[in-house]
Design an enzyme around this catalytic site. Structure first.
Site, short mmCIF file in Angstrom:
data_model
loop_
_atom_site.label_atom_id
_atom_site.label_comp_id
_atom_site.label_asym_id
_atom_site.label_seq_id
_atom_site.Cartn_x
_atom_site.Cartn_y
_atom_site.Cartn_z
CB ALA A 22 -0.93 -0.02 1.21
CB ILE A 126 1.65 -11.07 16.49
CG1 ILE A 126 2.80 -11.44 17.41
CG2 ILE A 126 1.96 -11.34 15.04
CD1 ILE A 126 2.94 -12.94 17.60
CG ASP A 127 3.48 -9.04 21.32
OD1 ASP A 127 3.25 -10.24 21.03
OD2 ASP A 127 4.59 -8.63 21.69
CD GLU A 222 6.51 -15.01 24.78
OE1 GLU A 222 7.50 -15.75 24.70
OE2 GLU A 222 6.22 -14.16 23.91
O1 F6P Z 1 6.78 -8.77 19.86
C1 F6P Z 1 6.39 -9.87 19.11
C2 F6P Z 1 6.93 -11.16 19.69
O2 F6P Z 1 6.50 -12.21 18.86
C3 F6P Z 1 6.53 -11.43 21.14
O3 F6P Z 1 5.22 -11.90 21.31
C4 F6P Z 1 7.58 -12.45 21.52
O4 F6P Z 1 7.75 -12.48 22.91
C5 F6P Z 1 8.80 -11.95 20.82
O5 F6P Z 1 8.33 -11.16 19.72
C6 F6P Z 1 9.72 -13.00 20.32
O6 F6P Z 1 10.83 -12.38 19.77
P1 F6P Z 1 11.95 -13.05 18.86
O7 F6P Z 1 11.64 -12.67 17.46
O8 F6P Z 1 13.21 -12.42 19.32
O9 F6P Z 1 11.92 -14.52 19.09
#
Ligand code: F6P
Ligand code: ADP
Length: 319
Positions: A22, A126-127, A222
């Site tokens: 986009a 995604i968070d 997590e």
């Molecule tokens: O911020 C997005 C995320 O996927 C979190 O949910 C997760 O804790 C982290 O990134 C994992 O990071 P990496 O890419 O360093 O494994």
């Protein structure tokens, strides 16, 4: 011709490609020259810049990940790294920049803006933990990926009459756990923002078992708890056959949902419009269904909490 840079930074998120597409197409439509910067701030420092034509973003709207690649760049957090990045942008005659990423990336983006580059941030993580906006690119796909996995786990959980603990991403935030947990009909949802009591969880599991429940699903973020330790403790305390599944990076990939593709396209196009109007230091987002923007400095003063009512509802429905 006015050049507009675009980069993706931090954790990748499904829908980033739709947003890049986009940015490129909307820029060209308005007579601007889009330039892709590879590997986030790392590419700014290393001068990895590629002009992007209409065809460069063909056939990517349905792909997860990011064609520009992404990175976490500690060097950019130093003054020297920042200066290098600014010099490289100036040399490349890029005065406008769109940063796709999360909260961390926007702290970097604001530093660039304070050095005189016009910068707009587009939330992609995604968070879904970025303040002000109800939505960030990739969240919807991630929740649906988790849901798909839980549906499958539910089959085997029922067959074996087991308790399953499913760990999802979210070190500091429980948005994925909460929404996926509610959608999956989880018995318990544990998120970093809300303290939990193991005894309550076990009591609930035993109550369910006594009522004839064949299986139980616990969704944990997590950052809320160590899922493996929790599994051991539940097994010991309740004597129920317990298994733990850690979904991990499966949540970061996959073809983006329609929601992610549509919103990514809308937000990125809006970011281009803001730059065309000479705006900077802002983040775009969606609040109460409306596309809008906020000063990044203001965004950093806010905190995004998971929806309390949604959590209450999930608990009530899992009675
Ligand atoms: O911020 C997005 C995320 O996927 C979190 O949910 C997760 O804790 C982290 O990134 C994992 O990071 P990496 O890419 O360093 O494994
Ligand atoms: P996300 O954008 O997904 O939250 P990170 O927090 O890992 O991901 O941030 C991505 C990158 O943004 C970092 O590797 C770093 O280069 C940059 N960044 C993060 N915080 C800052 C900061 N305070 N100042 C400058 N750059 C930052």
């Amino acid at each position: 011709m006015r050049r507009i840079g675009v980069l993706t930074s931090g954790g990748d998120a499904p829908g980033m490609n739709a947003a890049i597409r986009a940015v490129v197409r909307k820029s060209i439509y308005h007579g601007l020259e889009p330039v892709g910067i590879r590997r986030g701030f790392t590419g700014l420092i290393a001068k990895e810049m590629v002009p992007m034509g209409l065809g460069s973003v063909a056939d990517i709207i349905h792909r997860g990940g990011t064609i520009l690649r992404t990175a976490r760049c500690p060097e950019f957090m130093t003054l020297e790294g920042l200066k290098k990045a600014v010099n490289n942008l100036q040399e490349a005659k890029i005065e406008d920049l769109i940063v796709l990423g999360g909260d961390g990336s926007f702290h970097g983006a604001l530093k660039l803006a304070n050095e005189g580059i016009r910068v707009i941030g587009v939330p992609a993580s995604i968070d879904n933990d970025i303040p002000c906006t109800d939505y960030s690119i990739g969240f919807d796909t991630a929740v649906n990926t988790v849901l798909d996995a839980i549906n499958k786990i539910r089959d085997t959980a029922t067959s074996h009459e087991r308790v399953f603990i499913i760990e999802v991403m979210g070190r500091r935030s429980g948005h994925i756990a909460l929404e996926a947990g509610l959608a999956a009909g989880a018995e318990s949802i544990l998120i970093p923002e809300v303290p939990y009591d193991l005894e309550d969880i076990v009591t609930k599991l035993c109550r369910g078992q006594a009522r004839g429940k064949l299986h139980s699903i616990l969704v944990v973020a997590e950052g809320a708890v160590n899922a493996l330790e929790l599994g051991d403790r539940i097994q010991e305390t309740s004597q129920m056959d317990t298994r733990v599944t850690i979904l991990g990076h499966i949540q970061r990939g996959g073809s983006p949902t329609a929601v992610d593709r549509i919103r990514a396209s809308q937000l990125a196009a809006y970011a281009v419009d803001l730059l065309r109007q000479g705006e900077s230091h802002k983040m775009v987002g969606i609040q109460a269904g409306k596309i809008q923007s906020w000063d990044m400095a203001y965004v950093f003063t806010q905190k995004k909490r998971p929806d309390k009512k949604m959590m209450e509802l999930a608990n009530i429905l899992a009675i």
